[in-house]
Design an enzyme around this catalytic site. Structure first.
Site, PDB file in Angstrom:
ATOM      1  N   ALA B  61      66.223  51.619  33.778  1.00  0.00           N
ATOM      2  CA  ALA B  61      66.729  51.407  32.419  1.00  0.00           C
ATOM      3  C   ALA B  61      66.963  52.726  31.669  1.00  0.00           C
ATOM      4  CB  ALA B  61      65.760  50.519  31.637  1.00  0.00           C
ATOM      5  N   ASP B  78      59.279  51.559  31.809  1.00  0.00           N
ATOM      6  CA  ASP B  78      60.394  51.809  30.895  1.00  0.00           C
ATOM      7  C   ASP B  78      60.275  51.008  29.599  1.00  0.00           C
ATOM      8  OD1 ASP B  78      61.808  53.737  32.495  1.00  0.00           O
ATOM      9  OD2 ASP B  78      62.328  52.099  33.860  1.00  0.00           O
ATOM     10  N   ASN B 153      50.351  41.434  38.866  1.00  0.00           N
ATOM     11  CA  ASN B 153      50.796  40.058  38.652  1.00  0.00           C
ATOM     12  C   ASN B 153      51.680  39.717  39.822  1.00  0.00           C
ATOM     13  OD1 ASN B 153      49.628  39.810  36.057  1.00  0.00           O
ATOM     14  ND2 ASN B 153      51.416  40.767  35.107  1.00  0.00           N
ATOM     15  N   HIS B 166      54.676  45.354  43.536  1.00  0.00           N
ATOM     16  CA  HIS B 166      54.245  46.455  42.661  1.00  0.00           C
ATOM     17  C   HIS B 166      53.024  46.051  41.855  1.00  0.00           C
ATOM     18  CE1 HIS B 166      56.474  43.910  39.830  1.00  0.00           C
ATOM     19  NE2 HIS B 166      55.882  44.558  38.826  1.00  0.00           N
ATOM     20  N   GLN B 168      50.684  47.441  38.123  1.00  0.00           N
ATOM     21  CA  GLN B 168      50.820  48.226  36.908  1.00  0.00           C
ATOM     22  C   GLN B 168      49.513  48.941  36.601  1.00  0.00           C
ATOM     23  OE1 GLN B 168      53.142  46.671  33.608  1.00  0.00           O
ATOM     24  NE2 GLN B 168      53.353  44.717  34.656  1.00  0.00           N
ATOM     25  N   HIS B 281      37.885  46.504  37.878  1.00  0.00           N
ATOM     26  CA  HIS B 281      36.967  46.893  36.805  1.00  0.00           C
ATOM     27  C   HIS B 281      35.911  47.839  37.373  1.00  0.00           C
ATOM     28  CE1 HIS B 281      37.567  43.331  33.738  1.00  0.00           C
ATOM     29  NE2 HIS B 281      38.645  44.060  33.903  1.00  0.00           N
ATOM     30  N   HIS B 301      38.742  41.368  40.352  1.00  0.00           N
ATOM     31  CA  HIS B 301      38.888  39.925  40.099  1.00  0.00           C
ATOM     32  C   HIS B 301      40.243  39.469  40.618  1.00  0.00           C
ATOM     33  CE1 HIS B 301      35.473  39.567  37.349  1.00  0.00           C
ATOM     34  NE2 HIS B 301      35.899  40.614  36.672  1.00  0.00           N
ATOM     35  N   PHE B 315      46.274  24.127  34.696  1.00  0.00           N
ATOM     36  CA  PHE B 315      46.678  24.582  33.371  1.00  0.00           C
ATOM     37  C   PHE B 315      45.437  24.859  32.532  1.00  0.00           C
ATOM     38  CE2 PHE B 315      50.578  22.611  34.741  1.00  0.00           C
ATOM     39  CZ  PHE B 315      51.552  23.404  34.174  1.00  0.00           C
ATOM     40  N   GLU B 320      40.707  23.996  27.191  1.00  0.00           N
ATOM     41  CA  GLU B 320      40.316  25.328  27.641  1.00  0.00           C
ATOM     42  C   GLU B 320      40.565  26.379  26.560  1.00  0.00           C
ATOM     43  OE1 GLU B 320      41.982  23.085  29.299  1.00  0.00           O
ATOM     44  OE2 GLU B 320      40.976  22.802  31.231  1.00  0.00           O
TER      45      GLU B 320
HETATM   46  O1  LIG Z   1      43.909  15.732  30.809  1.00  0.00           O
HETATM   47  P1  LIG Z   1      45.289  16.063  31.295  1.00  0.00           P
HETATM   48  O2  LIG Z   1      46.347  15.926  30.245  1.00  0.00           O
HETATM   49  O3  LIG Z   1      45.644  15.345  32.575  1.00  0.00           O
HETATM   50  O4  LIG Z   1      45.213  17.595  31.724  1.00  0.00           O
HETATM   51  C1  LIG Z   1      45.593  18.675  30.929  1.00  0.00           C
HETATM   52  O5  LIG Z   1      44.665  18.948  29.884  1.00  0.00           O
HETATM   53  C2  LIG Z   1      43.340  19.291  30.286  1.00  0.00           C
HETATM   54  C3  LIG Z   1      42.538  19.648  29.061  1.00  0.00           C
HETATM   55  O6  LIG Z   1      43.066  20.756  28.377  1.00  0.00           O
HETATM   56  C4  LIG Z   1      43.346  20.442  31.300  1.00  0.00           C
HETATM   57  O7  LIG Z   1      42.040  20.614  31.820  1.00  0.00           O
HETATM   58  C5  LIG Z   1      44.313  20.183  32.447  1.00  0.00           C
HETATM   59  O8  LIG Z   1      44.383  21.341  33.268  1.00  0.00           O
HETATM   60  C6  LIG Z   1      45.687  19.869  31.869  1.00  0.00           C
HETATM   61  O9  LIG Z   1      46.595  19.628  32.897  1.00  0.00           O
HETATM   62  O1  LIG Z   2      55.066  43.991  32.382  1.00  0.00           O
HETATM   63  P1  LIG Z   2      55.793  42.776  32.892  1.00  0.00           P
HETATM   64  O2  LIG Z   2      55.579  42.568  34.370  1.00  0.00           O
HETATM   65  O3  LIG Z   2      57.242  42.744  32.511  1.00  0.00           O
HETATM   66  O4  LIG Z   2      55.120  41.531  32.126  1.00  0.00           O
HETATM   67  C1  LIG Z   2      54.077  40.736  32.594  1.00  0.00           C
HETATM   68  O5  LIG Z   2      52.827  41.399  32.575  1.00  0.00           O
HETATM   69  C2  LIG Z   2      52.354  41.799  31.280  1.00  0.00           C
HETATM   70  C3  LIG Z   2      50.963  42.379  31.443  1.00  0.00           C
HETATM   71  O6  LIG Z   2      50.040  41.440  31.929  1.00  0.00           O
HETATM   72  C4  LIG Z   2      52.368  40.645  30.290  1.00  0.00           C
HETATM   73  O7  LIG Z   2      52.099  41.142  29.002  1.00  0.00           O
HETATM   74  C5  LIG Z   2      53.708  39.911  30.273  1.00  0.00           C
HETATM   75  O8  LIG Z   2      53.620  38.788  29.443  1.00  0.00           O
HETATM   76  C6  LIG Z   2      54.062  39.521  31.693  1.00  0.00           C
HETATM   77  O9  LIG Z   2      55.302  38.859  31.728  1.00  0.00           O
END
Ligand SMILES: O=P(O)(O)O[C@H]1O[C@H](CO)[C@@H](O)[C@H](O)[C@H]1O
Ligand SMILES: O=P(O)(O)O[C@H]1O[C@H](CO)[C@@H](O)[C@H](O)[C@H]1O
Lengths: 357, 357
Positions: B61, B78, B153, B166, B168, B281, B301, B315, B320
């Site tokens: 870039a 960048d 990531n 890659h 970071q 860490h 981790h 999710f 959570e």
């Molecule tokens: O209970 P649901 O709608 O099936 O599940 C959703 O909500 C829950 C509570 O936040 C989460 O633990 C699940 O990962 C999410 O998929």
């Molecule tokens: O730097 P990238 O790969 O464009 O971006 C990714 O990693 C970052 C650092 O965890 C996050 O803040 C971004 O949301 C994610 O998309």
């Protein structure tokens, strides 16, 4: 702190509800996005699907048949993460391997008999019924459980596994991590400053008008100074209110109205049914009902993932998981967009024909 | 705590590195999944794409042209979230509106000149070069910055915006939230128990063999007792090591080998290039280099999102985000699957023909 400083230079902001910091780096929005593109939410959800276990008259996983409900509908989660009767795990053999009992109850509440509607498309009177049910549930479950978490995951992007409009209620025998943190921070603030933290905060935000998204006589919605999600908001009563059931009838009507306005604004932002996770935090219940909880102020958090458009979200990944949450634009930069005048989206028009604005 | 108890009854487990709890509800895996289905990772990534700014000889870039590198390649991000020269925001006018200076540097490191390769598909000798660069970077940036976060990531699902392999490196003038928590917890543990927490933990896990995924002479990988992500792992040296650059040459070779084995096992699990965010860490650096940091133990981790298959993720949403992290199966239930013998996936065979096993 001027907006010209914060929009140009990365800096840290303090979250007084979580005693932690967020990295704000406004200039990062300039980077091109070549990463994951989300599926926009489905638009052709049938109003009634006999195979959807959340619809009126459907059969659920446990064999029960739903009533032909015409307003809200409450039932026990068929796959609960918390059950009332788990035995105690017994004593721990080492400080690195600690377990504790967890008991509770998980409920699901449908907002409306139709699958193709969402809270912002419902009439204020219908939303008011949801609000009354929330109050009832906190009252009922809170009489024994110390914490009752009401939350809504809206949209598949937020892990919602059923398009029918609904929320969940998980009551637990323990105070979970997040409310435990909010408890400690608010208690400490009152002790130090002689006033409930969020009461003071709402007053200062109402005056500054820099981050306000929508407000009315009883309520205020701001993008908090310490927001981590791009369009995160905090919904606050103006009066000191400890818990949801303490809301007066007038405050509940007013809440229905401000929720409808806030959520319509969200939908307007990227002209899409806006995904989010939201939930209510009020003073702990159960045995805490007898304690002095004046440091608490009722509030709701809205955590929406979208960043740039209906299909480009903010990822809280590597740096955020391992080091610290980071945002790509300032709360002051997003508030005006979030606060834009209400408009009604084309593809939702038919709802408004039915329901009125 | 017997496995028959934990696989049947929800309970809480304590995370001693974060001083918080996770809700473990094994029985929840039975619920049917009708929610979002993820796109599996792209399989036909070209080995070289002249329009990809991470490839050898591409223009980035800022107009710079990458060298024709044949091993690792390091450059300044960048679109950095942290820059070295941000001015101080000045003093805070109120405890609810606190800002602090944040300075730092963001680098990107390509692992290999090819876009269609990942760490587990690289030769141990090639991974060793990545490891040496990590050590060099922590040494160099850590001489002034108190925290140097190395993270990867992997996969679009984890917000990775470029398929080229890659990681970071973000160095900051402040100790971010997560390492600050790990610092406090490990310091407290040593004070109370007279031993570095994670040294003790690794010994106990090696002996129990209940959550071990892979191990060798110098390293141990476990699904930690307090894991929140379904297949989360913790990579630990057996010897007391404060920081990454302290690793001996033998320990680095051994790390390359265990990383290759761990990541191949991850890829094997659902026969897909396994997405995750990972990071290192170690004891804080900068002025902390002069302090007694014996409570620290170096560790990595791995936070992978997949739950049931290549396309169904966990999710971390409503409950959570607002209350507490929750998992749908116990660490003891996932460890055997994660530890299954290595197999090489069909669609990656051509890499092994090139590189050997
Ligand atoms: O209970 P649901 O709608 O099936 O599940 C959703 O909500 C829950 C509570 O936040 C989460 O633990 C699940 O990962 C999410 O998929
Ligand atoms: O730097 P990238 O790969 O464009 O971006 C990714 O990693 C970052 C650092 O965890 C996050 O803040 C971004 O949301 C994610 O998309």
């Amino acid at each position: 702190l001027t907006n010209s400083y914060t929009a140009k230079h990365q800096h840290l902001r303090y979250n007084p509800l979580r005693d932690s910091w967020v990295l704000v780096s406004a200039h990062r929005m300039k980077r091109p996005w070549k990463g994951q593109v989300e599926k926009p939410p489905e638009e052709n959800i049938p109003r009634h699907d006999p195979n959807n276990p959340l619809c009126p008259l459907s059969t659920r996983a446990n064999g029960e048949v739903n009533p032909e409900y015409d307003s809200t509908f409450l039932f026990d989660n068929d796959f609960p993460a918390l059950q009332p009767d788990a035995p105690d795990p017994g004593s721990n053999y080492h400080p690195l391997f600690q377990a504790k009992a967890a008991r509770g109850i998980c409920k699901v509440m449908c907002f409306h008999p139709w699958s193709d509607i969402t809270l912002p498309l419902m009439q204020p009177g219908e939303i008011r019924k949801v609000i009354d049910k929330w109050a009832e549930l906190i009252e009922e479950l809170g009489s024994t459980y110390p914490w009752v978490q009401i939350f809504e995951n809206r949209g598949a992007m937020m892990g919602c596994s059923n398009p029918h409009p609904h929320c969940q209620i998980w009551a637990s025998s323990f105070l979970p991590n997040e409310p435990a943190l909010a408890e400690r921070c608010q208690r400490e603030y009152l002790r130090k400053h002689g006033e409930a933290m969020l009461l003071r905060y709402a007053r200062m935000e109402a005056q500054a008008q820099e981050r306000v998204v929508v407000e009315n006589e009883h309520w205020l919605v701001v993008v908090p100074y310490w927001a981590t999600w791009p369009f995160q908001t905090l919904l606050l009563p103006r009066r000191h209110v400890l818990r949801f059931p303490d809301l007066t009838s007038q405050e509940r009507d007013s809440l229905a109205s401000i929720m409808k306005r806030l959520l319509t604004k969200y939908d307007n932002l990227f002209e899409v049914s806006f995904p989010y996770s939201m939930g209510w935090h009020g003073a702990p219940t159960g045995t805490h009902l007898e304690e002095d909880m004046n440091h608490w102020q009722l509030h709701a958090h809205y955590y929406p993932p979208l960043l740039r458009s209906a299909t480009v979200r903010k990822f809280m990944v590597g740096y955020e998981m391992l080091a610290q949450e980071q945002r790509d634009l300032t709360p002051e930069q997003v508030s005006p967009a979030a606060a834009e005048p209400l408009k009604i989206m084309d593809h939702y028009d038919y709802h408004f024909e039915q329901y009125g604005p």
